[in-house]
Design an enzyme around this catalytic site. Structure first.
Site, PDB file in Angstrom:
ATOM      1  N   LYS A 117       1.229  -1.054  -0.331  1.00 25.79           N
ATOM      2  CA  LYS A 117      -0.041  -0.524   0.271  1.00 25.79           C
ATOM      3  C   LYS A 117       1.024   1.500  -0.101  1.00 25.79           C
ATOM      4  O   LYS A 117       2.180   1.485   0.499  1.00 25.79           O
ATOM      5  CB  LYS A 117      -0.737   0.166   1.694  1.00 25.79           C
ATOM      6  CG  LYS A 117      -2.358  -0.491   1.323  1.00 25.79           C
ATOM      7  CD  LYS A 117      -2.825  -0.160   2.077  1.00 25.79           C
ATOM      8  CE  LYS A 117      -4.935  -0.284   1.623  1.00 25.79           C
ATOM      9  NZ  LYS A 117      -6.027   0.179   2.403  1.00 25.79           N
ATOM     10  N   ARG A 128     -26.239  -3.817   6.309  1.00 21.93           N
ATOM     11  CA  ARG A 128     -25.565  -5.206   6.297  1.00 21.93           C
ATOM     12  C   ARG A 128     -26.158  -6.255   7.441  1.00 21.93           C
ATOM     13  O   ARG A 128     -25.883  -7.418   7.455  1.00 21.93           O
ATOM     14  CB  ARG A 128     -24.162  -5.622   6.275  1.00 21.93           C
ATOM     15  CG  ARG A 128     -23.556  -4.808   4.566  1.00 21.93           C
ATOM     16  CD  ARG A 128     -21.943  -5.823   5.153  1.00 21.93           C
ATOM     17  NE  ARG A 128     -21.640  -5.718   3.463  1.00 21.93           N
ATOM     18  CZ  ARG A 128     -20.397  -6.103   3.297  1.00 21.93           C
ATOM     19  NH1 ARG A 128     -19.968  -6.597   3.541  1.00 21.93           N
ATOM     20  NH2 ARG A 128     -20.155  -5.934   1.692  1.00 21.93           N
ATOM     21  N   GLU A 161     -19.159  -7.073   9.768  1.00 21.81           N
ATOM     22  CA  GLU A 161     -20.355  -5.891  10.325  1.00 21.81           C
ATOM     23  C   GLU A 161     -21.283  -7.234  11.125  1.00 21.81           C
ATOM     24  O   GLU A 161     -21.769  -7.399  11.598  1.00 21.81           O
ATOM     25  CB  GLU A 161     -20.927  -5.340   9.774  1.00 21.81           C
ATOM     26  CG  GLU A 161     -20.239  -3.852   9.096  1.00 21.81           C
ATOM     27  CD  GLU A 161     -19.718  -4.357   7.922  1.00 21.81           C
ATOM     28  OE1 GLU A 161     -17.798  -3.422   7.913  1.00 21.81           O
ATOM     29  OE2 GLU A 161     -19.495  -5.080   7.121  1.00 21.81           O
TER      30      GLU A 161
END
Length: 643
Positions: free
Chosen positions: A290, A402, A374
């Site tokens: 990254k 969700r 979640e």
């Protein structure tokens, strides 16, 4: 010299109008193009904000995908798609790239309205494999040709939906290609067994080196190379059994290739070309870094995951003196946790974004990052509550969508004492349709035994949180991505079950407007609002007062439960009522309150809220303007009710 460098910076990138333009570039030109792409991304994100680190990490991978495959005949599906900037630059959006995340500009995620190369509007995690498998199956049923490639990050593999899709793909045995972009990070550092598992796979490069030497040797044998294909496949599977014991992907029915250097574009091309000829599902495991090519992002990828405008020369981010709701909550939970040892905190890979970093440092044994999961976070909280702890689960409003079933079945039905902090409720700048936090009230308000609060300031947030921990049961506290408004005495009023905060207009110091003049008004209006809309409502009320009007405010501290009798008695004192809600109108609290007033003969009302449509990216002001919730819209509604 400076102008020459600028011209050279865009010498290749400006000529790329479709992936087809990449096919004939030399390897040295590809390397130069990768550099140009990184500079363009850094410059634009530095000015507009956006997802920097993840995009810098996939430049070579994106180039290799578009060099090998024939988009849009071959479909490339990006999971979350916050890493699609290079993809956009290669698919004729370079000319518009400066408008990234700006109103009427291009989205920071894939968007089917922008390009035929974008197959889905995607901003949530762990969806790509399911979407890709469905698309591939439909194509096969329609006898359409073309490969389908799902690009998914290692962080997204912490989402259970990804495993459901992998299991189904292995069962169907479709020729699906899954590219696993392994950068050892999601948004915060990856945690758990998945991260450790991928790290273990990463250490098995010896097998891969041997494998490619064998492939190269077989390719050189004339005439007999192809007849040995089945034998070689079985031979490689046997080697994997020796070198890669318990390979999850192989056990699910996938061919496994990797780990590969995700910044070696030539190697990626070579492998992807071979993979494209397979007729079975395959996982290509790619290791990337990254922030690649920009040292501030490499050194602090969490900060540069999603970032506002910054100083490109050194990565300095502008700081503000005001305190956001997220920062305020960070202080509040740490203070409360010191008093109450039963408080534990849960996040779904968003510790920094939800303000839990300080808590995780101070109370590491009471902090749980479950990854991008979640649904599990909510049910896990229910289990903690059953065991006598007080779980505080912190999730963005858009991602909490969700977990509706878990909130019903595993929290409310169980009467679990659990607190849910919904950050980024209401209008969410820049990230667009997939990230607006406007559905939570309508989704969660119908759930029995669930309490929903909407604080208006830092002090009010503390009062609401203390109440939720000390007296509440199943509690949702929602607040916007916004600075906390200036404190008023009313914001310190004790929390009374079901009641909001009444704020008379006399609280506002308005020059040339006396209390006597205000009291003389006959057509007084009451503005009823959710806490997240206070800044706009306050400005509208002040403007009305300056123009010789009158409006008080009633801030809905409690969205549920709601003291209807108290509200009715208050509403009867006013000539008109204006409702302002930072959520969708359908199923919202204000739609419900408007119906209560109508049943009691109070008909002079106006309802402002998000209409039945999706709202694109822009600043908060631009989104509210599009939704009819701006200061001017509220002011106009007040004046209309006063007539």
């Amino acid at each position: 010299m400076k102008s020459f460098c600028l011209w050279r910076h865009k010498i290749l990138l400006s000529k790329i109008h479709s992936p087809q333009n990449l096919k004939n570039l030399s390897q040295s030109e590809i390397i130069q193009l990768a550099q140009e792409i990184r500079k363009e991304i850094i410059n634009v994100v530095g000015k507009n904000g956006g997802h920097l680190a993840s995009n810098l990490g996939v430049v070579e991978l994106t180039l290799a995908l578009h060099r090998v495959f024939e988009s849009p005949k071959d479909a490339i599906i990006w999971d979350v798609s916050h890493q699609c900037y290079t993809h956009k630059l290669l698919t004729d959006r370079y000319k518009d790239f400066q408008t990234l995340r700006q109103k009427d500009g291009i989205s920071g995620f894939t968007n089917t309205q922008e390009s035929v190369h974008d197959f889905f509007i995607n901003g949530h995690s762990s969806t790509s494999i399911s979407s890709a498998l469905g698309l591939l199956t439909a194509r096969e049923l329609n006898n359409d040709s073309g490969k389908v490639i799902a690009v998914i990050g290692d962080g997204a593999l912490t989402g259970g939906m990804a495993y459901e899709a992998l299991s189904h793909a292995g069962q169907l045995c479709k020729n699906l290609i899954v590219v696993l972009n392994d950068n050892q990070m999601s948004i915060d550092h990856n945690t758990g067994a998945v991260s450790r598992y991928l790290s273990r796979l990463t250490m098995t490069g010896g097998y891969q080196s041997f494998r490619y030497k064998v492939d190269k040797l077989i390719d050189k044998i004339p005439y007999i190379g192809r007849p040995f294909e089945k034998f070689i496949f079985r031979f490689k599977r046997a080697l994997k059994g020796l070198f890669l014991t318990n390979n999850l992907f192989v056990d699910l029915g996938f061919e496994y290739v990797g780990p590969l250097d995700g910044h070696n574009e030539a190697l990626l091309e070579k492998v992807l070309k071979k993979v494209s000829h397979l007729h079975r599902p395959v996982v290509v495991h790619v290791i990337t870094k990254k922030g690649r090519g920009y040292s501030p992002a490499e050194n602090n990828p969490e900060l540069f995951h999603g970032i506002g405008p910054f100083q490109i020369s050194d990565g300095t981010v502008e700081t503000f003196d005001t305190t956001s709701f997220t920062e305020a909550f960070s202080q509040i939970i740490c203070q409360k946790a010191q008093e109450n040892k039963d408080i534990v905190a849960i996040t779904a890979a968003m510790a920094k974004g939800t303000g839990l970093t300080s808590f995780s440092i101070k109370y590491p044994e009471r902090f749980f990052d479950v990854g991008i999961a979640e649904e599990h976070a909510v049910t896990f909280a229910g289990g903690l509550a059953k065991g006598g702890k007080i779980p505080v689960t912190c999730i963005y409003s858009t991602f909490m969508q969700r977990s509706v079933d878990q909130m019903i079945h595993d929290i409310a039905l169980q009467k679990a004492h659990a607190v849910f902090m919904l950050d980024r409720a209401g209008a969410v700048p820049s990230d667009g349709v997939t990230h607006q936090g406007i559905f939570d009230i309508s989704l969660f308000r119908p759930i029995p035994d669930l309490e929903i609060l909407s604080p208006v300031s830092q002090n009010d947030l503390k009062l609401c949180f203390d109440w939720a921990v000390d007296k509440g049961t199943c509690v949702v506290i929602r607040y916007p991505k916004l600075s906390c408004p200036t404190e008023f005495p009313q914001f310190s009023s004790p929390v009374e079950l079901g009641r909001g905060i009444f704020m008379p207009c006399t609280e506002f110091v308005i020059e040339n407007v006396t209390e006597k003049q205000l009291e003389a008004h006959k057509n007084k209006v009451l503005v009823v609002l959710t806490g997240g809309m206070y800044p706009e409502a306050q400005k509208a009320v002040r403007s009305v007062l300056l123009e010789d009007g009158y409006a008080d405010m009633y801030i809905l501290r409690f969205i549920k439960p709601f003291d209807e009798s108290y509200f009715l008695e208050l509403a009867k004192k006013y000539y008109g009522i204006v409702f302002v809600e930072d959520g969708v109108k359908i199923g919202g609290i204000c739609e419900y309150l408007k119906s209560i007033l109508a049943e009691n003969g109070i008909l002079n009302t106006k309802l402002l809220g998000f209409e039945d449509k999706f709202f694109s990216h822009g600043t908060r002001d631009e989104i509210l303007e599009a939704a009819g919730l701006s200061v001017n819209h509220i002011k106009r509604a007040i004046k209309q009710c006063a007539k």
